[in-house]
Scaffold this motif. Structure first.
Motif: not given
Length: 156
Positions: A38-44, A50-52, A61-65
């Motif tokens: 999150v600090d790097a802004g790497d939201f993917a 949290f894939r599982h 699957a909804e977190v990045e958006d």
């Protein structure tokens, strides 16, 4: 309640022995990856943790958006520092399950400005090991000390 705010204190976890040293190291590395992404802004990357599982009740699957819609970035950077402390881990019902609590302090510092407190939170986590790798099964956040998040989060 917004996804950043829990309904109260973190859920208590069953008392039990701590995971072994190697599992503790790997779970702690997962906590560190949460902060670093999150600090790097790497939201993917953040969402893949949290894939599982779920983050604040939201499927992985909804977190990045959600992050892209709600967290402010400046040329890709958040200018935040998430610092994890007071980590406590216990084993779950099987060797592939663990529980944890921790606290995270978030500060934000733009070039030429002093650092500001964004928030201090407590976290209640469930972890699951799949194919030898630890993942977040769930993470619930409770805001303990809100600060100035006006340059970190979109409001409204």
């Amino acid at each position: 309640m917004t996804p950043h705010e829990g309904a109260g204190a973190p859920d208590p976890h069953p008392p039990g022995p701590a995971p072994g040293a190697e599992d503790t190291r790997r779970i702690t590395a997962l906590l560190t990856a949460y902060c670093a992404s999150v600090d790097a802004g790497d939201f993917a990357r953040f969402a893949r943790l949290f894939r599982h599982g779920t983050w604040l009740g939201m499927p992985g699957a909804e977190v990045e958006d959600w992050l892209r819609r709600n967290v402010l970035t400046y040329d890709g950077a958040t200018y935040t520092t998430h610092r994890t402390y007071d980590i406590a881990l216990t084993r779950g019902g099987s060797r592939d399950e663990a529980y944890g609590t921790c606290a995270i302090e978030v500060t934000q510092r733009f070039p030429g400005e002093p650092a500001l407190l964004v928030t201090r939170n407590t976290y209640a986590d469930r972890f699951r090991r799949l194919d030898g790798r630890w993942w977040f099964a769930s993470r619930v956040v409770t805001r303990r000390r809100p600060g100035d998040d006006s340059r970190h989060r979109r409001h409204g």
